[in-house]
Design an enzyme around this catalytic site. Structure first.
Site, PDB file in Angstrom:
ATOM      1  CD  GLU C 150      -3.011  -1.050   2.279  1.00 26.27           C
ATOM      2  OE1 GLU C 150      -2.733  -0.389   3.293  1.00 26.27           O
ATOM      3  OE2 GLU C 150      -4.082  -1.675   2.154  1.00 26.27           O
ATOM      4  CD  GLU C 307      -4.470  -5.816   2.387  1.00 27.60           C
ATOM      5  OE1 GLU C 307      -5.218  -5.087   3.071  1.00 27.60           O
ATOM      6  OE2 GLU C 307      -3.236  -5.721   2.404  1.00 27.60           O
TER       7      GLU C 307
END
Lengths: 674, 674, 674
Positions: C150, C307
């Site tokens: 991320e 995710e």
């Protein structure tokens, strides 16, 4: 008795003659006498005056004040003056000022600005306390020591960082233990050297004051900071005690103040004292709860009301006046709940700086012809008449509500499940439900002896510290009633989850396990639907914030959720455990439910209300040598009445015998003896 | 007349040819001519262009622009260009950038970023002003000097800290005097050495911009900062005057801008100029009040409207277009209230950076076929026709409202009694009540000669500076009507309370004293209940925010509170003092009360409305050589009419004689002469 | 296919065995098997574990995990572990931590704390990636590389400042070009030396995160920061590729994450992957749009759902549980829109730190007897049955909506005309109107080939980058339908206005020009009034936020404003251009208008809805080798039905043939093949 030199409810407050010219002092003497004042708290912010430079101490002004007050029949609560360090010290020793949570080095200014881990600050502050004790230990006016003032705030300096590492070494012994406790494998934060640890701030793990990436380090930093400030207090305490052997020592606390673990602090206070500043719209039961908490810090020992305002504050958004009678009413509320002093901040309003619009006995008008002064003087007369009769009287509550600062910190630091959860508010909901029914409550810490109680309520006991579960089990085993709620039993003292099913160590006692925890969006609610009527409870009640999805193991289901996909799952359970019962409330209920539920528990235990009285009457009781003193406080604007059955009861304030219907005037107070 | 080179209402605005390629300039010339523009403000941000490094000054581009404009019949308001320092200066001399209130050293960027106490900045900025004056003092285009731009913002650098100490030494002479003035005995902040004083910032005494622990130091810092920036202005002023002896010098102010004491500044401006940026929802009376304030800075001397937008702003949250006719309407509003110029920011919209969505005469389309250009050109023609007739005309108000920046700072810095109090809003309530009745008002400073007025209103005069009470008394003694309100007469110029009873030095004049000040919670209100009908006033009116609990001494009670525990205490009093009257309004009333109350006072003094006109019409008057010019401005979307009685009146814009019913079209303007 | 080792929809997620004792691992193995898990993402935050000091690399634990997983039939998505640097690195090389936008040097803590322009960080991170690739390139478990985690956040260090100057030199060549691009003549910000340029932060040009004085520098800094982080990614990518030639490499993106230009990033990702975290109240169409955007990053190539949570998040304000069936429903939503994997964060809930209340397949209870585990296991079984049938299937949308990060940055940095404008919301309005009608949409970048589409919609295309206008013209010329809106065509890639009339380069295509742009205050609105009925559109529709005041040139007016001074001016226009049409919507319309308008356009182009289905049904389609797979997702709590006409259709999940009425159960999914 705090000090038998003055065997009555002390009356007076903060007094700063150093802010005034000597010609004002004579007028102070006259007005204090008119107001029935017998205690003055002095020297709170006099460090710069007494110590104008590093090597000079000048006590002449303080000598004069002590002597003058004593000559005028006024005793002294003597502060050590370390509430704010002098400007010269900040200039010469920059380390004495703090670094804030944003990493900014502060310069001289404000208060709460002394670095608690500065060696210079610690040396100078304890030295001053020692010198004061040496000089005034035998002064006839001295009745109490007041260390510093309203300790608070955190520091983020390099001195604190170094001290934090030492504190951690002592706590954990090894880095392995620390890494485990903080779960540093998460996000790869493993420490291989103590020096790698930096204190948690906005520059490292935290943001927005109570948000953190690592609950472990943030929780420990709060413990450490509370401990650091307590060390500063204790250094002054010890310096005083070296000279002044018997005079009680305190520092003024601030109720539910978040940053310090007052249960830890109270161990080192001879007497608890605190500053009470409700606003016009603070619920009466919240103030009552705070008094009860302050009383509970030392297991019921009476406390000092160290500060309250005679009229208005300055630092609230809207500083309303206390309405006529309210200052007296709230003073007796403190006494009813354990205060043996009624002290004001302040005796004379200051002429400048940020507290000049804070109320005082002597207002800016400077004379006695004010409403505020008249009310103060009337209360002064009344307290003189009361004498020492109430001193040392205790409560005899059979219901305890547990409050724990470490649990609070952990809850506030939690990332999820909801920002809507406020620990103090949840505790207050339970307190308020008992308050409304005139049932006495003690607020107790997690280490308190539970066996004194019939019922122990531990709302949102998220963190269960070592040994607590066993003590709770023993309490219930022996017949006690234990209550806890949703989001309890989740973590240990390191904020590590107790695995295997919530509520972890409380699971055997409660006979349930919680599978999931649903957070409700604003505006959403669920219902607690009773399985069957149970005394005061029947039908359905609103609940919200969080809903635990629980399964009973040994427990019985008393109520179920009324909607959503977990409709029909248990919402209220009871587990018979030994001779007692353990209840679990799986969501945050409304007041109706809580009044009914807690009313039922008290009825089960034959715990009677202090009085049958209408809403608006607050009842509280102190007992001394077997004699009960029932306080009835009318917080409404109209007269209220209540019935008392027994005979032989006198009103302590009027002396008259009371029987049958008791009338309590608007904003009025009755103290019924017998 | 600002400059008799151009004896008419100047028309034009900010012009930045340096942002454009030369081929655009010819188009500028053509379009300016079409729009009737005769003044351009140039060079406002040209420092980096003129001085590309420390030792080089290059005026060639500016020479060319000056000459070109003059050739095209356009006069120049010549800025000194110091609105933002060059990047090279910030790099070479880091001291020229500011430190902010959070203690952060700024780097190059923005404007309002020059450290006013940087010797480097002062040297370079005044040197540039001097060089410009030397070069252009005799240029035929030059009609005014424009120093820097919109001075503002505060600095917290070490240079400012050192300068602050010097300023304090000059102000107080001794530390004893300073310690007294700041009441440093409070919280033990006594200074024993000037070097111990650190400037008040978020690192010391302040937080949230206007919160402070010590009002004294924070107030002085605001004075000092206003003074520091004024010194920068004055250095440029003096540098210009050394060469350019007669051309008027100004700097553009910003209405009610908080950080600078414009009454102090105005002493050093030859002519006041200001930038007017109301938004779509700014009350018309607020803009009117601001014009009147700008006029009042120099006791009524006409001022320059230096900036307004032809269409929209860029920096508001919602930058609505000025509706058709509104630019003209608001331009005449300025003229009606004392402006002798109508200038825009800006003449051509910039192509990039943060003001590219700020309106301009020439929009991004680049041609004359836009609504905005057409409206500008129409106004240009009209102003040419008007010529110089209105220049130097003055108002003749008999009512003054006092506004004082130091009072404002002190009120905003106050800790308590309420955050709901906003000085500018309170002043506006009084202004608006007079505006709605078409009664002329002058906005005056605390040093203004009051004897020119019949009525002086000083809302929330919290700080009463030395000499003011005596001047107010003399004014009333001689027959004047004085009005003040709750929370007045509280402190002196150091923010130290005048002891003995509020309103302190104003107490003899007002014949009352205030015992307490109640702050109302949001949603709470009280009522002002008239004792008896008094012309326009009868019955009960809502009031709120603060309620003074006052006692009359010599004053008569005209109204009382309608509720709460102080029901029946005086809410409105009048004291006959010499030949005049002094009124005290003990709370913040609603508009109905204020219109009635102020209407009554005017009726008592035979002060007539300028006109009987419906709501939506704004009336204002300028007088020149005995000839009145009555402006009627219709702010509504429909035609409105009003009656005028007298004969011999002409409409200045149409030339026609006007009698009986005057029609004012939607968004329209009439200027009635005679 | 991402990797033909595992030719099915991957199922699994993030797994952190290093946070657990070995005895837990065996239980993990058992539970993964029960849940049908076949992929684990590991090593995401293991840097400190693998590299305990500067010179030591220890892969033993990772070896063990890789082998164990493989033994248990689980493939590995192997992260490089650089999501957070080790504590020792921050201590030894302070340069690796960031400086924040407030100018504060960060210390060790958190993640997103590595300075992307630190040479030390770049060296260490790419070295680690290389070592991992060298070691595991041939491991049989390996199916994908996951670089860092991320990526996000900006840095303001001196290293970044120096790198920014180099980046600018490469971009502009000369300071003259840079000064022009940033329009530095405005406010005299001309740079004469590259070293004078400082990066834009709160200490220079910016405030409040997205406010700036100079759009040019702020926009470039965003480009530069996105580029700097991308360089870090690419260094790791290259280090991996040196050893591991074929295994696909990705990094997990975050949907509409603001700070990185994902269209630029996607060029360097072998496969896009992203983390999907809607909350209970996120509109279903918003999640759908985000999936479509992620699919669009690589022009329709299937992506990885890297995710999602099985149950709840921890970092939202209110972390509601996913209701029964919703995890499955949202998993299929991802698959329907292009996902070829269904992965969770996380497989086992952590025991401590900030994500311990984030959902997981294995919750704190630790066993399989939970609702969440059961739902996960059921989906696992279902995905095994589905096998590889859907892999690589593509969409065939004929409508594209353009989304551009640089346009978004520029819009958010704009000072004016309104703070109410939110680019993502505006884009979503158009998406939602198509979604509600079951019309397929591709989200495309500004560089996408438009010729694949019949309709291209570019809401609020404020910035028109070089070449786009020509491509849009060619698209319409050839018969395409182009739609854009108010506040489009304003600036070029430097945020410099295209002069001569908005919408600048789009003006010939649209056949209109916009003279003014009105910003509406909150609560204000206008109306789009149709000139005449046009299929689904007739009468009047609310609009707001901004209103362009436009003039037609070649375009035809389809609707006009209904009120305000621009009543009657065009509000909706169409321009015939070559074989196609270009529409301009001059304000922000309500949903009714947009559904009608876009419905009309689709009808004109014979673009059919995927299905006629009621609100609450989401329809999406993937096509593989000519076979369509129609997904019907019921987001409501009750069964819904829809009609399908054709024969030969099978439900892929049940195998049964479907004809006529299709029933979709509450929260249910149908995948209709054929």
């Amino acid at each position: 008795m705090i000090n038998d030199k003055l065997p009555k409810i002390w009356y007076g407050g903060d007094y700063n003659p150093e802010q005034w010219e000597p010609e004002v002092w004579a007028e102070d003497d006259r007005l204090f006498r008119l107001a029935g004042i017998d205690v003055a708290t002095i020297n709170v912010f006099s460090w710069a005056m007494i110590q104008p430079d590093e090597h000079t101490y000048d006590f002449s002004a303080l000598d004069e004040t002590m002597d003058r007050l004593y000559r005028n029949g006024i005793y002294v609560c003597l502060a050590t003056g370390t509430g704010a360090h002098p400007a010269w010290m900040a200039r010469r020793y920059p380390e004495v000022t703090r670094v804030d949570a944003k990493g900014r080095k502060r310069k001289f200014g404000g208060r709460h600005n002394s670095n608690p881990n500065s060696a210079v600050y610690r040396t100078f502050s304890s030295r001053l306390a020692g010198k004061l004790a040496e000089r005034y230990k035998d002064h006839p006016a001295l009745v109490a020591w007041h260390v510093s003032n309203e300790y608070g705030g955190y520091d983020y300096s390099e001195q604190s960082e170094a001290a934090f590492r030492e504190w951690l070494k002592a706590r954990y012994g090894t880095l392995d233990a620390l890494n485990r406790a903080w779960n540093t494998r998460f996000w790869g934060h493993t420490f291989y050297d103590w020096e790698e640890i930096v204190l948690p701030s906005e520059l490292t793990e935290e943001w927005n004051g109570s948000r953190t990436n690592f609950q472990g380090i943030s929780l420990d930093y709060r413990r450490f900071m509370s401990h650091s400030l307590l060390e500063c207090y204790r250094l002054e305490y010890d310096a005083i005690r070296e000279h002044s052997k018997d005079v009680p020592i305190t520092t003024n606390l601030m109720g539910f103040y978040k940053e310090l673990d007052y249960f830890e602090w109270a161990k080192y206070l001879d007497v608890v004292s605190w500053d009470n500043y409700p606003s016009l719209d603070t619920p009466v039961s919240f103030t009552a709860m705070t008094h009860d908490l302050m009383r509970g810090l030392k297991s019921g020992q009476p406390f000092m009301l160290m500060e309250q305002t005679p009229s208005q504050q300055n630092w609230q958004k809207y500083n309303s006046l206390k309405r006529p009678g309210v200052m007296r009413l709230w003073s007796y509320q403190a006494v009813a709940r354990g205060a043996d002093t009624v002290l004001f901040f302040q005796l004379r309003r200051s002429v400048g700086a940020c507290e000049k619009f804070h109320g005082a006995v002597i207002e800016h008008a400077g004379h006695e012809h004010t409403r505020v002064f008249r009310e103060c003087a009337e209360l002064g007369r009344e307290l003189q008449l009361l004498g020492g009769e109430l001193l040392d009287a205790r409560s005899a509550a059979k219901v305890a509500i547990l409050f724990d600062w470490e649990n609070r910190w952990a809850l506030e630091l939690s990332s999820g499940p909801t920002v809507a959860l406020n620990y103090v508010n949840e505790v207050h909901k339970y307190y308020d439900a008992l308050f409304a029914q005139h049932i006495e409550v003690d607020m107790v810490g997690a280490e308190e002896d539970l066996t004194r109680y019939e019922i122990v309520i531990a709302p949102v006991l998220y963190m269960v510290k070592p040994g607590f579960a066993a003590r709770a089990e023993a309490f219930v085993q022996a017949g006690g009633t234990f209550v806890t709620t949703f989001f309890s039993g989740i973590v240990d003292e390191h904020d590590l989850v107790t695995l295997g099913g919530y509520p972890g160590p409380l699971r055997p006692l409660l006979g349930i396990w919680a599978e999931e925890i649903d957070a409700l969006l604003p505006g959403m609610s669920n219902q607690i639907v009773m399985e069957r009527e149970w005394k005061k409870l029947s039908g359905s009640y609103e609940c919200g914030i969080l809903c635990d999805l629980i399964h009973t193991e040994n427990a019985e289901t008393l109520a179920r959720y009324g909607s959503d996909f977990y409709q029909g799952m248990p919402a209220l359970t009871v587990n018979r455990f030994g001779e007692g019962k353990a209840y679990y409330i799986a969501s945050s209920p409304n007041a109706d439910f809580l009044q009914g539920f807690l009313g039922n528990l008290c009825a089960d235990k034959d715990i009677e209300p202090l009085v049958q009285a209408p809403q608006g009457i607050e009842a509280a009781r102190r007992i001394k040598n077997g004699t009960p003193y029932l306080f009835l406080l009318n917080h409404t604007g109209g007269e209220l009445t209540t019935e008392i059955g027994s005979a032989g009861i006198h009103d302590l304030l009027t002396g008259e015998e009371v029987t049958g219907t008791v009338r309590v005037p608007a904003k009025g107070v009755r103290i019924l003896k017998g």
